[in-house]
Scaffold this motif. Structure first.
Motif, short mmCIF file in Angstrom:
data_model
loop_
_atom_site.label_atom_id
_atom_site.label_comp_id
_atom_site.label_asym_id
_atom_site.label_seq_id
_atom_site.Cartn_x
_atom_site.Cartn_y
_atom_site.Cartn_z
N GLY A 68 0.79 -1.11 -0.07
CA GLY A 68 0.04 -0.04 -0.08
C GLY A 68 1.06 1.22 0.05
O GLY A 68 0.55 2.15 -0.76
N LEU A 69 2.08 1.15 0.61
CA LEU A 69 2.73 2.20 0.73
C LEU A 69 3.75 2.48 -0.77
O LEU A 69 4.39 3.53 -1.01
CB LEU A 69 3.89 2.21 2.03
N GLY A 70 3.62 1.36 -1.57
CA GLY A 70 4.07 1.73 -2.98
C GLY A 70 5.22 0.57 -3.29
O GLY A 70 5.95 0.96 -4.38
N VAL A 71 5.50 -0.17 -2.29
CA VAL A 71 6.64 -1.32 -2.93
C VAL A 71 5.99 -2.20 -3.75
O VAL A 71 4.91 -2.56 -3.73
CB VAL A 71 7.17 -1.85 -1.54
N VAL A 72 6.57 -2.43 -4.93
CA VAL A 72 6.31 -3.25 -6.03
C VAL A 72 5.82 -4.54 -5.48
O VAL A 72 6.64 -5.13 -4.48
CB VAL A 72 7.41 -3.22 -6.96
N ARG A 73 4.74 -5.24 -5.60
CA ARG A 73 4.16 -6.13 -4.92
C ARG A 73 5.07 -7.35 -5.08
O ARG A 73 5.35 -8.11 -3.97
CB ARG A 73 2.98 -6.68 -5.53
N ASP A 74 5.89 -7.69 -6.33
CA ASP A 74 6.49 -8.60 -6.40
C ASP A 74 7.90 -8.73 -5.44
O ASP A 74 8.64 -9.69 -5.61
CB ASP A 74 7.07 -9.18 -7.83
N HIS A 75 8.46 -7.63 -5.15
CA HIS A 75 9.38 -7.45 -4.05
C HIS A 75 9.10 -7.14 -2.71
O HIS A 75 9.78 -6.56 -1.72
CB HIS A 75 10.16 -6.14 -4.56
N VAL A 76 7.75 -7.65 -2.29
CA VAL A 76 7.26 -7.67 -1.10
C VAL A 76 7.28 -9.14 -0.73
O VAL A 76 6.39 -10.12 -1.27
CB VAL A 76 6.17 -7.31 -0.60
N ARG A 77 8.26 -9.85 0.02
CA ARG A 77 8.44 -11.48 0.07
C ARG A 77 8.30 -11.69 1.68
O ARG A 77 8.80 -10.93 2.39
CB ARG A 77 9.95 -11.54 -0.70
N VAL A 78 7.71 -12.89 1.52
CA VAL A 78 7.43 -13.16 3.12
C VAL A 78 8.18 -14.57 3.09
O VAL A 78 8.30 -15.50 2.39
CB VAL A 78 6.05 -13.59 3.28
N ILE A 79 9.28 -14.77 4.17
CA ILE A 79 9.98 -16.13 4.52
C ILE A 79 9.69 -16.40 5.96
O ILE A 79 9.45 -15.62 6.66
CB ILE A 79 11.41 -15.73 4.11
N GLU A 80 9.84 -17.76 6.12
CA GLU A 80 10.12 -18.01 7.65
C GLU A 80 11.37 -18.22 8.01
O GLU A 80 12.05 -19.32 7.62
CB GLU A 80 9.07 -19.41 7.69
N PRO A 81 11.95 -17.63 8.94
CA PRO A 81 13.24 -17.71 9.47
C PRO A 81 13.29 -18.77 10.32
O PRO A 81 12.88 -18.95 11.38
CB PRO A 81 13.65 -16.58 10.22
#
Lengths: 539, 192
Positions: free
Chosen positions: A477-490
């Protein structure tokens, strides 16, 4: 009278509840956290009579309390000393706008930096804002302070600061409680224009605030928190603020031969100070915190009659919290015999808990950056993950203040650094990181932001995080390109995959966000225990 | 009467519970109590200590002055040695025997115990073993409460009453385990 054994923070919270508190807002921070924890556990909150809530940061907490005060009820905002920097704008301006319902702003300072990056003394904000302040000397005064401060706030129509320090916040003492008072009814201010700080109105309000300073000083002169304790030997006079007075009384066994002026309300009571200065040959100023009163009393150029001694003259240590022995030394009482110190104990610094997800994120980061010839810098932030600075991780390079990771990484990237990594916790991100992320998006900054999302505010004991499970949506929503918002499990089992994601996003020329999400090991364990107990009970 | 005590241990050992039980016992006898504790960053497996004071007259300082502690009660032996300058010349050190080695460079374990053994008034207690015997290793703190109790100048009934009220939310099994741990520790102190 029945007594209770409460932390200074808890005594203050109970005092506020008994004084007709209606609203309490705070962002957690050591040593202030237990104030709001206590209020949240109270019957008054569970019955729905008092509104209490953790907020996104200290600024939003103070503004909400100011709004509640506007509506006529008694309100409180609590924070640690560096939190007051975040809330400085509403703090200073609320003194000009004023209070309607009683408004108290509790600030807990952390001399010796037990859990903080500095030991700033909040009393200096009194000079900026011209706001009065109560500084309790012990747990009983911490209980008594809110009722007194709410009344003062409503009578003077100004917010009141209550200053605590770590040693009072986190020490238990026996207190006797008083009668509980009713809450204020909803009632809007009869002169609401004073809340419009347009220059033409603010100039008048500010002039009025300055004019009223002698009234505030007269309040201090008559305050029960300021006390003259007489002593026959006038070769020395002792000025002690807040809990410092307790150390003086303790090391002299309650039989000090010198007069003591105990200060617990500001602005400084000039007449009492003058009485000490004109009747004693020498003055020792004992303060928990900076030499605030000492430097004022000393003046520039320094007055020599009487001589003013304290932290500025080496009679007490210039930095760090006071101890009974430091005060005894300043009073020339000497040391007591003791066994010799042992050189055997090794330092035992705090560390990330075994199984902590931050450890896995740190390992992944050091592997990625260690393999790059140009290295890279990890700008980090305030939270448990700051312990990643210590061995065996050595994974972070900076920690300055809440939110600085993202904006420092952006500035360094613009100056030519690559990779520029920001490492920030979920709650620190919602506290002060989101605005920096907007800057990153607008400037197309080449930064990689790792949000270590353990789904809680872990360092202060596991308070709820402001944007649980909404971080990816917020970043997009703040404008980061969706493909570059990644979710990982540490997690150790995902190490290779997480290293690969970090590499990809570092190589992407633009702002990217990696949300490393796994629940804090402490809150997960607590929840599991709770679930198993409830399971047993339902069987 | 005045008692100054340093409680020493490591984050996660239940030191604050130990402090709370002694403090509540003293409060229940209408003594004035001051007890300083450590919160926040320091609790993450690092050093944890508490200054605990009670007296039959008002206390002014939350902290114990160096050279005035009647007792150092330690849940970990290396931590017992960290605070010796607080001890009064007649003060005692009562420590758990079990080292908690969570750092590199932990000193030689037998040398630590020998150093405690050279102090004029000391007792080393197998707190972990006795806690297991009581039914839960987590009750080592209450074993140490029992082991330190001869130096507390508080009646045992006040201490057991405080144990019962501290663990009341956890149910009768947990209360009984902790009372048993206290009794085993008290027996190990050479008093009954």
């Amino acid at each position: 009278m029945p007594t209770r054994l409460l932390l200074g923070n808890e005594a203050l919270a109970q005092g506020a509840l008994d004084a007709g508190l209606s609203a309490a807002y705070a962002y957690p921070g050591t040593p202030s956290t237990e104030i709001t924890e206590y209020i949240l556990r109270s019957h008054e909150v569970r019955r729905g009579d008092v509104v209490a809530s953790w907020t996104a940061n200290e600024k939003t907490a103070l503004e909400a309390a100011l709004g509640a005060s506007y509506a006529g009820v008694r309100a409180m905002a609590s924070m640690k000393h560096v939190g007051l920097n975040v809330a400085a704008d509403p703090f200073v301006n609320s003194a000009i706008a004023g209070a309607n319902g009683g408004l108290i702003i509790v600030v807990a300072d952390d001399p010796s930096m037990h859990s903080s990056q500095n030991e700033q003394d909040s009393r200096f904000y009194l000079d900026l804002s011209l706001m009065p302040c109560i500084e309790p000397a012990d747990q009983q005064e911490a209980y008594d302070a809110p009722a007194y401060a709410f009344e003062l706030s409503e009578r003077l129509r100004i917010p009141i600061m209550i200053r605590l320090t770590t040693r009072l916040s986190h020490s238990r003492g026996t207190i006797t409680t008083g009668e509980a008072r009713h809450q204020n009814p909803f009632s809007l201010p009869d002169d609401p224009r004073r809340y419009i700080l347009l220059p033409l109105i603010a100039r008048q309000s500010y002039a009025r605030l300055v004019e009223r300073q002698p009234d505030f000083i007269r309040e201090s002169e008559a305050s029960p928190f300021n006390q003259w304790i007489d002593g026959p030997d006038r070769s020395l006079g002792i000025l002690a603020t807040g809990i410092a007075a307790g150390y003086v009384l303790d090391v002299t066994d309650g039989a000090c031969q010198h007069p003591i002026l105990k200060i617990g309300q500001y602005p400084i009571p000039n007449t009492l100070l003058e009485r000490l200065a004109t009747s004693c040959d020498r003055i020792l100023v004992v303060e928990e915190g900076f030499p605030y009163v000492e430097s004022k009393l000393r003046g520039a150029p320094a007055r020599t009659t009487p001589a003013i001694h304290g932290r500025l003259t080496g009679h007490l240590p210039r930095i760090g919290e006071l101890t009974p022995q430091a005060v005894a030394d300043a009073l020339d009482l000497g040391s007591l015999p003791t066994p010799a110190a042992s050189s055997t104990p090794a330092p035992r610094p705090p560390a990330l808990c075994p199984g902590c997800p931050h450890a896995d994120t740190c390992h992944a980061l050091t592997e990625v950056l260690g393999a790059r010839p140009e290295g890279g810098v990890v700008f980090s932030d305030i939270g448990c993950y700051t312990l990643g600075a210590l061995p065996p991780y050595n994974a972070i390079d900076t920690c300055v203040e809440m939110g600085a990771s993202i904006t420092m990484a952006k500035g360094a990237a613009a100056a030519g650094l690559h990779p520029a990594i920001a490492l920030i916790g979920d709650s620190t991100f919602t506290h002060s990181g989101m605005t920096g992320l907007i800057d990153c998006v607008n400037e197309e900054a080449n930064v990689t932001i790792v949000i270590v999302d353990n789904l809680t505010i872990a360092m202060t004991g596991g308070q709820p995080s402001s944007a649980e499970n909404r971080l990816a949506t917020i970043c997009a929503g703040l404008g980061v390109v969706r493909d570059h918002v990644r979710v990982i499990e540490p997690h150790p089992r995902n190490h290779e995959a997480n290293v690969a994601v970090l590499r990809e996003e570092i190589d992407y020329a633009g702002p990217s966000v990696i949300i490393a999400q796994r629940e804090c090991i402490q809150t997960a364990r607590r929840r599991a225990r709770k679930t198993s107990v409830e399971g047993e009970e339902s069987e | 009467m005045i008692r100054n005590i340093i409680l020493a241990g490591v984050g996660g050992q239940g030191l604050l519970a130990l402090a709370a039980v002694i403090g509540e016992a003293a409060r229940s006898l209408d003594l004035d109590v001051k007890q300083a504790e450590v919160h926040g960053m320091a609790q993450r497996g690092g050093v944890v200590q508490s200054h605990l004071r009670y007296a039959d007259r008002p206390l002014r300082s939350n902290l114990v002055r160096r050279g005035t502690a009647d007792l150092i009660l330690a849940l970990e032996p290396m931590e017992a040695l960290r605070y010796l300058p607080y001890l009064s010349p007649g003060g005692a050190v009562v420590s758990s025997a079990a080292p908690l080695v969570n750092i590199p460079g932990y000193p030689d374990e037998s040398a630590v115990l020998e150093e405690i053994g050279r102090l004029p008034a000391h007792r080393i207690v197998d707190a972990v073993g006795l806690a297991k015997e009581a039914g839960a290793v987590q009750a080592a703190n209450m074993v140490m409460l029992g082991a330190g109790s001869p130096h507390l100048d508080l009646p045992a009934s006040a201490l057991t009453g405080a144990i019962e009220s501290f663990f009341t939310d956890k149910g009768p099994v947990v209360i009984e385990t902790n009372l048993k741990a206290f009794r085993l520790g008290k027996a190990a102190s050479g008093t009954s």
